[in-house]
Design an enzyme around this catalytic site. Structure first.
Site, mmCIF file in Angstrom:
data_model
loop_
_atom_site.group_PDB
_atom_site.id
_atom_site.type_symbol
_atom_site.label_atom_id
_atom_site.label_comp_id
_atom_site.label_asym_id
_atom_site.label_seq_id
_atom_site.Cartn_x
_atom_site.Cartn_y
_atom_site.Cartn_z
ATOM 1 N N GLN A 20 -22.604 -93.661 20.427
ATOM 2 C CA GLN A 20 -23.506 -93.805 19.276
ATOM 3 C C GLN A 20 -22.774 -94.353 18.067
ATOM 4 O O GLN A 20 -23.281 -95.203 17.337
ATOM 5 C CB GLN A 20 -24.082 -92.439 18.886
ATOM 6 C CG GLN A 20 -24.995 -91.817 19.898
ATOM 7 C CD GLN A 20 -25.453 -90.472 19.394
ATOM 8 O OE1 GLN A 20 -26.308 -90.410 18.510
ATOM 9 N NE2 GLN A 20 -24.882 -89.411 19.913
ATOM 10 N N ARG A 23 -22.055 -98.059 17.567
ATOM 11 C CA ARG A 23 -23.202 -98.924 17.254
ATOM 12 C C ARG A 23 -23.169 -99.369 15.796
ATOM 13 O O ARG A 23 -23.846 -100.317 15.419
ATOM 14 C CB ARG A 23 -24.512 -98.198 17.551
ATOM 15 C CG ARG A 23 -24.773 -98.061 19.029
ATOM 16 C CD ARG A 23 -26.168 -97.530 19.292
ATOM 17 N NE ARG A 23 -26.286 -97.261 20.702
ATOM 18 C CZ ARG A 23 -26.478 -96.059 21.222
ATOM 19 N NH1 ARG A 23 -26.594 -95.015 20.435
ATOM 20 N NH2 ARG A 23 -26.569 -95.891 22.512
ATOM 21 N N GLN A 32 -8.748 -93.284 21.391
ATOM 22 C CA GLN A 32 -7.789 -92.868 22.420
ATOM 23 C C GLN A 32 -8.206 -93.458 23.759
ATOM 24 O O GLN A 32 -9.353 -93.366 24.163
ATOM 25 C CB GLN A 32 -7.755 -91.348 22.521
ATOM 26 C CG GLN A 32 -6.822 -90.841 23.601
ATOM 27 C CD GLN A 32 -6.819 -89.328 23.687
ATOM 28 O OE1 GLN A 32 -7.229 -88.632 22.790
ATOM 29 N NE2 GLN A 32 -6.350 -88.824 24.807
ATOM 30 N N SER A 33 -7.262 -94.054 24.433
ATOM 31 C CA SER A 33 -7.525 -94.737 25.693
ATOM 32 C C SER A 33 -7.654 -93.766 26.854
ATOM 33 O O SER A 33 -6.874 -92.834 26.981
ATOM 34 C CB SER A 33 -6.383 -95.708 25.991
ATOM 35 O OG SER A 33 -6.518 -96.275 27.272
ATOM 36 N N ARG A 35 -7.718 -95.347 29.686
ATOM 37 C CA ARG A 35 -7.065 -96.253 30.628
ATOM 38 C C ARG A 35 -5.586 -95.919 30.765
ATOM 39 O O ARG A 35 -5.036 -95.923 31.862
ATOM 40 C CB ARG A 35 -7.232 -97.692 30.138
ATOM 41 C CG ARG A 35 -6.634 -98.705 31.058
ATOM 42 C CD ARG A 35 -6.894 -100.121 30.564
ATOM 43 N NE ARG A 35 -6.309 -101.066 31.491
ATOM 44 C CZ ARG A 35 -6.061 -102.319 31.187
ATOM 45 N NH1 ARG A 35 -6.356 -102.788 29.992
ATOM 46 N NH2 ARG A 35 -5.524 -103.128 32.075
ATOM 47 N N ARG A 86 -10.965 -93.053 35.830
ATOM 48 C CA ARG A 86 -11.758 -92.579 34.690
ATOM 49 C C ARG A 86 -13.263 -92.804 34.856
ATOM 50 O O ARG A 86 -14.064 -92.213 34.143
ATOM 51 C CB ARG A 86 -11.286 -93.241 33.403
ATOM 52 C CG ARG A 86 -11.601 -94.721 33.352
ATOM 53 C CD ARG A 86 -11.067 -95.401 32.117
ATOM 54 N NE ARG A 86 -11.118 -96.848 32.302
ATOM 55 C CZ ARG A 86 -11.105 -97.702 31.318
ATOM 56 N NH1 ARG A 86 -11.043 -97.289 30.075
ATOM 57 N NH2 ARG A 86 -11.147 -98.992 31.572
ATOM 58 N N ASN A 102 -16.357 -99.723 5.278
ATOM 59 C CA ASN A 102 -16.479 -99.941 3.845
ATOM 60 C C ASN A 102 -17.583 -99.022 3.312
ATOM 61 O O ASN A 102 -18.351 -98.430 4.084
ATOM 62 C CB ASN A 102 -16.696 -101.423 3.493
ATOM 63 C CG ASN A 102 -18.037 -101.971 3.918
ATOM 64 O OD1 ASN A 102 -19.033 -101.273 4.011
ATOM 65 N ND2 ASN A 102 -18.068 -103.280 4.168
ATOM 66 N N ALA A 103 -17.656 -98.881 2.006
ATOM 67 C CA ALA A 103 -18.590 -97.935 1.404
ATOM 68 C C ALA A 103 -20.047 -98.279 1.707
ATOM 69 O O ALA A 103 -20.865 -97.387 1.922
ATOM 70 C CB ALA A 103 -18.369 -97.865 -0.108
ATOM 71 N N ARG A 113 -27.426 -91.025 10.045
ATOM 72 C CA ARG A 113 -26.816 -89.975 10.859
ATOM 73 C C ARG A 113 -26.774 -88.599 10.208
ATOM 74 O O ARG A 113 -26.481 -87.617 10.889
ATOM 75 C CB ARG A 113 -25.412 -90.398 11.288
ATOM 76 C CG ARG A 113 -25.374 -91.720 12.046
ATOM 77 C CD ARG A 113 -26.269 -91.737 13.269
ATOM 78 N NE ARG A 113 -26.077 -92.993 14.018
ATOM 79 C CZ ARG A 113 -26.461 -93.165 15.255
ATOM 80 N NH1 ARG A 113 -27.080 -92.224 15.906
ATOM 81 N NH2 ARG A 113 -26.238 -94.318 15.848
#
Length: 194
Positions: A20, A23, A32-33, A35, A86, A102-103, A113
């Site tokens: 989410q 987006r 954090q990977s 992979r 994974r 940015n603001a 949200r």
């Protein structure tokens, strides 16, 4: 507001929230990977709706997460590639990230949200980020929050009907920021309130 940017370190969130969050495209994310970082342990997020069902449901969920982790370890042992193993990991898998916005994008993010109709996990994150943003730049984020804070709810018939409650929460947050609350206190308040 285009050139004022804010960076947040976020941990203890699910991959479902990550889907989410990303987006919001006018942001930079470093995640954090899965992979390269092997999941020797599977830390996961427990949805409140499952926790509310009681200990038996929580135990069932935990068993399922442990089963999924066993599948992951099995595939990792067979193919030796975390990037392919994974694929069996759940959206509940915990991750962490750094995000810069940015603001202007933050204000938009908060409008969407911080709303009661947002999914619970991203709402908690948005409230925590809002608390920190209000502390860092109170004038810039003076009217920040869900759309209903400064006007009417854009959801129409789908409105949660809790505009007064939402405005009260923002008033409480503003008072907490003005009192000089620490980041830890602000984050704890935001997570509990959202």
């Amino acid at each position: 507001i285009e050139h004022a940017s804010f960076t947040f370190g976020v941990e203890g969130i699910s991959r479902a929230l990550l889907a989410q969050f990303t987006r919001h495209r006018i942001a930079s994310f470093s995640v954090q990977s899965q992979r390269y970082v092997k999941a020797d342990e599977l830390n996961y997020i427990l949805p409140p709706s499952i926790a509310e069902l009681g200990e038996e449901a929580v135990a069932e969920y935990d068993r399922e997460m442990r089963t999924i982790h066993a599948w992951y370890l099995n595939w990792l042992a067979k193919i030796g590639k975390a990037e392919d193993a994974r694929f069996v990991l759940p959206n509940a898998a915990e991750t962490r990230l750094i995000v810069t916005m940015n603001a202007r994008e933050l204000l938009h993010f908060f409008e969407l949200r911080c709303c009661n109709r947002a999914q619970w996990e991203i709402r908690k994150l948005a409230f925590a980020m809002l608390a920190l943003a209000k502390k860092a730049a109170p004038q810039l984020f003076k009217t920040a929050g869900s759309s209903c804070i400064g006007g009417s709810c854009p959801e129409g018939r789908m409105s949660c009907g809790q505009t007064a409650k939402m405005r009260d929460e923002i008033r409480q947050l503003d008072e907490l920021v003005k009192s000089g609350a620490t980041d830890e206190v602000l984050i704890e308040w935001a997570i509990e309130t959202a």
